[in-house]
Design an enzyme around this catalytic site. Structure first.
Site, PDB file in Angstrom:
ATOM      1  N   LYS A  21       0.893  -1.167   0.032  1.00 48.27           N
ATOM      2  CA  LYS A  21      -0.042  -0.042   0.131  1.00 48.27           C
ATOM      3  C   LYS A  21       0.845   1.292  -0.187  1.00 48.27           C
ATOM      4  CE  LYS A  21      -2.798   0.656   3.694  1.00 48.27           C
ATOM      5  NZ  LYS A  21      -2.759   2.275   4.190  1.00 48.27           N
ATOM      6  N   SER A  22       1.834   1.178   0.760  1.00 50.62           N
ATOM      7  CA  SER A  22       2.734   2.589   0.866  1.00 50.62           C
ATOM      8  C   SER A  22       3.394   2.815  -0.314  1.00 50.62           C
ATOM      9  CB  SER A  22       3.885   2.344   1.898  1.00 50.62           C
ATOM     10  OG  SER A  22       3.215   2.258   3.281  1.00 50.62           O
ATOM     11  N   ARG A  26       2.838   6.039  -3.235  1.00 47.12           N
ATOM     12  CA  ARG A  26       4.100   6.536  -3.484  1.00 47.12           C
ATOM     13  C   ARG A  26       4.307   6.812  -5.187  1.00 47.12           C
ATOM     14  NH1 ARG A  26       4.550   5.547   1.885  1.00 47.12           N
ATOM     15  NH2 ARG A  26       5.597   6.967   3.007  1.00 47.12           N
ATOM     16  N   ARG A 123      -8.419  12.235  12.464  1.00 41.06           N
ATOM     17  CA  ARG A 123      -6.954  12.134  12.464  1.00 41.06           C
ATOM     18  C   ARG A 123      -6.135  13.426  12.204  1.00 41.06           C
ATOM     19  NH1 ARG A 123      -5.274   6.955   9.099  1.00 41.06           N
ATOM     20  NH2 ARG A 123      -3.756   7.247  10.239  1.00 41.06           N
ATOM     21  N   SER A 167       7.579   9.509  11.614  1.00 40.45           N
ATOM     22  CA  SER A 167       6.561   9.442  10.883  1.00 40.45           C
ATOM     23  C   SER A 167       6.799   9.434   9.420  1.00 40.45           C
ATOM     24  CB  SER A 167       5.236  10.566  11.280  1.00 40.45           C
ATOM     25  OG  SER A 167       4.486  10.657  10.114  1.00 40.45           O
ATOM     26  N   ASP A 319       1.973  -0.595  11.875  1.00 41.40           N
ATOM     27  CA  ASP A 319       0.829  -1.338  11.538  1.00 41.40           C
ATOM     28  C   ASP A 319       0.448  -2.504  12.163  1.00 41.40           C
ATOM     29  OD1 ASP A 319       0.613   1.286  10.364  1.00 41.40           O
ATOM     30  OD2 ASP A 319       1.024   0.685   8.487  1.00 41.40           O
ATOM     31  N   LYS A 346      -4.492   6.314  14.587  1.00 41.01           N
ATOM     32  CA  LYS A 346      -4.350   5.296  13.346  1.00 41.01           C
ATOM     33  C   LYS A 346      -5.810   5.377  12.779  1.00 41.01           C
ATOM     34  CE  LYS A 346      -0.235   4.719  12.751  1.00 41.01           C
ATOM     35  NZ  LYS A 346       0.452   5.600  11.554  1.00 41.01           N
ATOM     36  N   ARG A 392      -7.266  -3.123   9.873  1.00 45.83           N
ATOM     37  CA  ARG A 392      -6.262  -3.885  10.358  1.00 45.83           C
ATOM     38  C   ARG A 392      -7.207  -4.635  11.713  1.00 45.83           C
ATOM     39  NH1 ARG A 392      -2.328  -3.310   7.004  1.00 45.83           N
ATOM     40  NH2 ARG A 392      -1.547  -1.078   6.256  1.00 45.83           N
TER      41      ARG A 392
HETATM   42  C1  S3P Z   1       2.577   4.962   6.368  1.00 50.93           C
HETATM   43  C2  S3P Z   1       3.278   5.410   7.294  1.00 50.93           C
HETATM   44  C3  S3P Z   1       2.881   5.050   8.710  1.00 50.93           C
HETATM   45  C4  S3P Z   1       1.769   3.727   8.746  1.00 50.93           C
HETATM   46  C5  S3P Z   1       0.839   4.083   7.352  1.00 50.93           C
HETATM   47  C6  S3P Z   1       1.604   4.074   6.069  1.00 50.93           C
HETATM   48  C7  S3P Z   1       3.006   5.353   4.974  1.00 50.93           C
HETATM   49  O1  S3P Z   1       2.203   6.045   9.383  1.00 50.93           O
HETATM   50  O2  S3P Z   1       1.154   3.682   9.771  1.00 50.93           O
HETATM   51  O3  S3P Z   1      -0.163   3.100   7.542  1.00 50.93           O
HETATM   52  O4  S3P Z   1       2.935   5.066   3.896  1.00 50.93           O
HETATM   53  O5  S3P Z   1       3.996   6.642   4.994  1.00 50.93           O
HETATM   54  P1  S3P Z   1       3.236   7.231   9.867  1.00 50.93           P
HETATM   55  O6  S3P Z   1       4.085   7.852   8.840  1.00 50.93           O
HETATM   56  O7  S3P Z   1       2.022   8.288  10.338  1.00 50.93           O
HETATM   57  O8  S3P Z   1       3.653   6.442  11.260  1.00 50.93           O
END
Ligand code: S3P
Length: 432
Positions: A21-22, A26, A123, A167, A319, A346, A392
């Site tokens: 996902k991350s 990006r 959030r 973060s 996560d 979260k 989750r």
């Molecule tokens: C993420 C960073 C994390 C994570 C989120 C995805 C990302 O959050 O909890 O599910 O893709 O950069 P934080 O960067 O706020 O800790």
């Protein structure tokens, strides 16, 4: 939607977790910022990352899908189109809500309003507003901290910013704004968080410096990005690994999964607790800075012992910490997670959700301000777990059901589609 997960026999087989996902978020955002078309192989088709494709389309990027490949025709770094209806809907995606402002804040002439679902609205976004304002951005939010977030593009100036909390989202936001700002921009994290943005910046040939936890970028005119292939998501694979670690006789191979060391913290914790994990969890040395290492992990059930997760480990397993609680229910002794207050903001308050959820299934678990403590060894009886609209927690409930004595009814299982639409099918496959 309610769904019951009955106690299961051993999980066995090989499965490829869904695309990360991350990295998908990006890849789409960076592709939108380039001038030449970028192909993204294995893009995650889940609610969160579909929100990102919709957002970049609203910003003028072309998005085509052919034979499972996404082709993005970007708008260029400095020419994001102002939205027509004024609103960009990020849905449930916190990563989109926090990274995208870094791009938009540095584009004079545009005004954008980012909003999302009920979870997003609770959030905080002040963590990105603060550094962006220091750079000269014009950003506003409800009570100055909650979405919707309004961004009026402006000329930015580089800053030297120390993140109060590790973060990856905030770090990424500032680094992207730094590409558009005058002068040099530096960001320092208190602890290492996932480094996908750093890797993609290198891949996009941006002059980029890394000195321990301090990162620096200078402005560029344009980005060039080669095609991207997204590896499997370790945060999704972790649910299957956790099930395999606690259900007697299980052995599961996770295939094609990202093994970037900034994402494998949970697997190191599980290994320390006694889970049998074969695979390279420390691809730190071999990975070039631009690559996202991937490979397989072979996970087998074994007796577990309690552990303490220390604050510096938290960002590397953020996560997956709900799953540490689950393992803790099956481990001898007291498992403690410290320094994880971020869990409260979260997709839901995950300290409350995990503690109340697992306690309802028979766990001996207490909440702490910054984490939880669980005394295990007896496993879980079963009952009902409320997913609280959090993907989750929904998957945690399902895995708890498979590992329980009497089964678990998950209230809100549909939330799993935010990151892992094929989750139930993968379980069926492994328990067949
Ligand atoms: C993420 C960073 C994390 C994570 C989120 C995805 C990302 O959050 O909890 O599910 O893709 O950069 P934080 O960067 O706020 O800790």
């Amino acid at each position: 939607m309610r769904k019951r997960f009955e106690p299961s026999g051993p999980l066995r087989g090989r499965v490829a977790p869904p695309p990360d996902k991350s990295i998908s978020h990006r890849a789409a955002l960076f592709a939108a910022m380039t001038d030449e078309p970028v192909r993204i192989e294995n893009y995650l088709r889940a609610d969160d990352t579909m929100s990102t494709l919709n957002a970049i389309s609203s910003l003028g990027a072309g998005v085509e899908e052919k034979n499972g490949t996404i082709l993005v025709r970007g708008v260029g770094l400095r020419t994001a189109a102002p939205t027509t209806g004024g609103m960009l809907d990020v849905g449930n995606a916190g990563t989109l809500m926090r990274i995208l402002p870094g791009w938009l804040a540095g584009q004079p002439g545009g005004v954008w309003r980012l909003d999302g679902d009920r979870s997003i609205r609770r959030r905080p976004v002040d963590r990105v507003m603060e550094p962006l304002r220091l750079m000269g951005a014009q950003v506003d939010a409800r009570d100055d901290r909650l979405p919707p977030l309004t961004i009026k593009g402006a000329e930015l100036t580089g800053i030297d910013y120390k993140l109060p909390v590790a973060s990856a989202q905030v770090k990424s936001c500032v680094l992207i704004a730094g590409l558009l700002a005058q002068g040099h921009t530096a960001v320092t994290e208190p602890d290492q968080s996932r480094d996908h943005t750093e890797r993609i910046l290198c891949r996009a040939r941006v002059p980029f410096e890394r000195d321990g936890l301090r990162l620096g970028v200078s402005p560029v005119d344009e980005l060039e990005l080669d095609d991207v292939t997204v590896p499997g998501d370790p945060s999704s694979g972790a649910f299957l690994a956790a099930a395999a670690s606690v259900i007697e006789g299980s052995r599961v191979v996770l295939d094609g999964m990202a093994l970037n060391w900034t994402r494998t913290g949970f697997f190191r914790i599980a290994e320390r607790m006694g889970a049998v994990i074969v695979g390279d969890l420390e691809k730190r040395e071999t990975a070039s800075e631009t690559d996202e290492p991937a490979g397989e992990l072979d996970v087998a059930e074994a007796p577990l012992e309690a552990t303490t997760v220390e604050p510096e480990e938290v960002p590397l397993a953020i996560d997956e910490l709900p799953l540490v609680a689950l393992l803790g229910c099956f481990a001898e002794g007291e498992t403690v997670v410290r320094g994880a207050q971020e869990l409260r903001i979260k997709e839901s308050d995950r300290i409350a959700g995990v503690v109340e959820g697992l306690r309802g299934l028979g766990a001996d678990i207490d909440a702490r301000d910054d984490g939880f403590a669980v005394r295990g060894g007896e496993g879980l009886e079963g009952g009902t777990l409320d997913a609280r609209g959090d993907h989750r927690l929904a998957m945690l409930g399902a895995v708890a059901g498979l590992a329980s004595n009497n089964g678990v009814e998950v209230d809100g299982i549909e939330a799993a589609t935010v990151s892992y639409p094929g989750f139930e099918a993968a379980i069926t496959e492994l328990t067949r």
